[in-house]
Design a protein around this motif. Sequence first.
Motif, PDB file in Angstrom:
ATOM      1  N   ALA A   1       2.328   1.762  -1.649  1.00 35.68           N
ATOM      2  CA  ALA A   1       3.460   1.016  -2.204  1.00 35.68           C
ATOM      3  C   ALA A   1       2.985  -0.044  -3.197  1.00 35.68           C
ATOM      4  O   ALA A   1       3.537  -0.153  -4.305  1.00 35.68           O
ATOM      5  CB  ALA A   1       4.262   0.370  -1.077  1.00 35.68           C
ATOM      6  N   ARG A   2       1.961  -0.801  -2.825  1.00 37.13           N
ATOM      7  CA  ARG A   2       1.446  -1.839  -3.731  1.00 37.13           C
ATOM      8  C   ARG A   2       0.941  -1.230  -5.030  1.00 37.13           C
ATOM      9  O   ARG A   2       1.243  -1.705  -6.128  1.00 37.13           O
ATOM     10  CB  ARG A   2       0.310  -2.621  -3.058  1.00 37.13           C
ATOM     11  N   GLY A   3       0.154  -0.164  -4.918  1.00 35.84           N
ATOM     12  CA  GLY A   3      -0.428   0.460  -6.103  1.00 35.84           C
ATOM     13  C   GLY A   3       0.598   1.070  -7.034  1.00 35.84           C
ATOM     14  O   GLY A   3       0.556   0.858  -8.256  1.00 35.84           O
ATOM     15  N   LYS A   4       1.525   1.821  -6.487  1.00 38.35           N
ATOM     16  CA  LYS A   4       2.536   2.473  -7.330  1.00 38.35           C
ATOM     17  C   LYS A   4       3.463   1.455  -7.971  1.00 38.35           C
ATOM     18  O   LYS A   4       3.907   1.631  -9.098  1.00 38.35           O
ATOM     19  CB  LYS A   4       3.356   3.501  -6.540  1.00 38.35           C
TER      20      LYS A   4
ATOM     21  N   LYS B   1      11.739   0.736  -5.399  1.00 44.35           N
ATOM     22  CA  LYS B   1      11.749   1.011  -3.954  1.00 44.35           C
ATOM     23  C   LYS B   1      12.176   2.440  -3.631  1.00 44.35           C
ATOM     24  O   LYS B   1      11.585   3.074  -2.755  1.00 44.35           O
ATOM     25  CB  LYS B   1      12.674   0.033  -3.236  1.00 44.35           C
ATOM     26  N   HIS B   2      13.188   2.939  -4.336  1.00 42.42           N
ATOM     27  CA  HIS B   2      13.664   4.299  -4.028  1.00 42.42           C
ATOM     28  C   HIS B   2      12.593   5.345  -4.277  1.00 42.42           C
ATOM     29  O   HIS B   2      12.404   6.265  -3.472  1.00 42.42           O
ATOM     30  CB  HIS B   2      14.921   4.641  -4.846  1.00 42.42           C
TER      31      HIS B   2
ATOM     32  N   ILE C   1       5.920  -5.252  -1.424  1.00 40.72           N
ATOM     33  CA  ILE C   1       6.204  -5.422  -2.855  1.00 40.72           C
ATOM     34  C   ILE C   1       7.345  -6.402  -3.118  1.00 40.72           C
ATOM     35  O   ILE C   1       7.694  -6.638  -4.275  1.00 40.72           O
ATOM     36  CB  ILE C   1       6.496  -4.067  -3.536  1.00 40.72           C
ATOM     37  N   GLU C   2       7.927  -6.981  -2.077  1.00 42.03           N
ATOM     38  CA  GLU C   2       9.094  -7.844  -2.249  1.00 42.03           C
ATOM     39  C   GLU C   2       8.850  -9.047  -3.155  1.00 42.03           C
ATOM     40  O   GLU C   2       9.713  -9.406  -3.942  1.00 42.03           O
ATOM     41  CB  GLU C   2       9.619  -8.321  -0.893  1.00 42.03           C
ATOM     42  N   THR C   3       7.692  -9.685  -3.066  1.00 44.93           N
ATOM     43  CA  THR C   3       7.462 -10.919  -3.820  1.00 44.93           C
ATOM     44  C   THR C   3       7.482 -10.694  -5.329  1.00 44.93           C
ATOM     45  O   THR C   3       8.007 -11.524  -6.061  1.00 44.93           O
ATOM     46  CB  THR C   3       6.136 -11.591  -3.416  1.00 44.93           C
ATOM     47  N   ASP C   4       6.921  -9.586  -5.799  1.00 37.99           N
ATOM     48  CA  ASP C   4       6.850  -9.317  -7.238  1.00 37.99           C
ATOM     49  C   ASP C   4       7.968  -8.406  -7.729  1.00 37.99           C
ATOM     50  O   ASP C   4       8.060  -8.143  -8.921  1.00 37.99           O
ATOM     51  CB  ASP C   4       5.521  -8.611  -7.574  1.00 37.99           C
ATOM     52  N   TYR C   5       8.785  -7.908  -6.828  1.00 35.00           N
ATOM     53  CA  TYR C   5       9.719  -6.823  -7.162  1.00 35.00           C
ATOM     54  C   TYR C   5      10.653  -7.159  -8.326  1.00 35.00           C
ATOM     55  O   TYR C   5      10.698  -6.433  -9.314  1.00 35.00           O
ATOM     56  CB  TYR C   5      10.520  -6.426  -5.922  1.00 35.00           C
TER      57      TYR C   5
ATOM     58  N   GLY D   1      12.908   4.656  -9.976  1.00 32.65           N
ATOM     59  CA  GLY D   1      13.269   4.383  -8.592  1.00 32.65           C
ATOM     60  C   GLY D   1      13.915   3.034  -8.344  1.00 32.65           C
ATOM     61  O   GLY D   1      13.918   2.549  -7.216  1.00 32.65           O
ATOM     62  N   TYR D   2      14.471   2.439  -9.394  1.00 35.28           N
ATOM     63  CA  TYR D   2      15.142   1.153  -9.205  1.00 35.28           C
ATOM     64  C   TYR D   2      16.597   1.357  -8.815  1.00 35.28           C
ATOM     65  O   TYR D   2      17.202   2.378  -9.126  1.00 35.28           O
ATOM     66  CB  TYR D   2      15.019   0.291 -10.471  1.00 35.28           C
ATOM     67  N   GLU D   3      17.144   0.356  -8.142  1.00 34.82           N
ATOM     68  CA  GLU D   3      18.499   0.409  -7.618  1.00 34.82           C
ATOM     69  C   GLU D   3      19.525   0.319  -8.747  1.00 34.82           C
ATOM     70  O   GLU D   3      19.350  -0.456  -9.693  1.00 34.82           O
ATOM     71  CB  GLU D   3      18.737  -0.736  -6.620  1.00 34.82           C
ATOM     72  N   THR D   4      20.613   1.074  -8.627  1.00 37.29           N
ATOM     73  CA  THR D   4      21.643   1.089  -9.668  1.00 37.29           C
ATOM     74  C   THR D   4      22.252  -0.289  -9.883  1.00 37.29           C
ATOM     75  O   THR D   4      22.518  -0.667 -11.025  1.00 37.29           O
ATOM     76  CB  THR D   4      22.761   2.102  -9.345  1.00 37.29           C
TER      77      THR D   4
END
Length: 154
Positions: A66-69, A77-78, A101-105, A140-143
């Motif tokens: 998750a961190r790398g991608k 996230k998706h 990944i929440e902090t940098d998302y 993969g980002y949320e709509t």
Amino acid sequence: MNENGLSVADATKKLEYYCSYQDRCYKEVIAKLKSLGMYQTAIDHIIDHLVAHKFLDEARFAKSFARGKHKFKHWGKHRIEQELKFREISAYNIKNALKEIETDYLSNFYNLADKKWNSITESSLQKKKQKFFDFLMRKGYETNLIYEYLQNLQ
């Protein structure tokens, strides 16, 4: 010995190296062992050894994946969740990996969105918005994030 003349000890050493230079998931390790022609009992034995000696760890794999991608390919996230499901990672480990990944998302999303919006050279605003939307959806980002960004452009 397996059908290719490789002993369990040799296969174990090979897989220790395979898992030590990059985190792997069970699916990748099993596929590698099958490609080496190992029988199921040998595969089970080697997997047990790799787990016991911390060469193979699903939670660690999911988090580093998750961190790398997210950091290097700028996936949302998706997309990360789908890729982890494809690799047969448990829902619990996927949930924990996404916390990584929440902090940098959001900052990564906005940086990527700004860069992409400015790079699209489409004369029609509607077509530009569509290309922008499609790109971020594939990432993969949320709509709701994408629509919110487009709303803030006006």
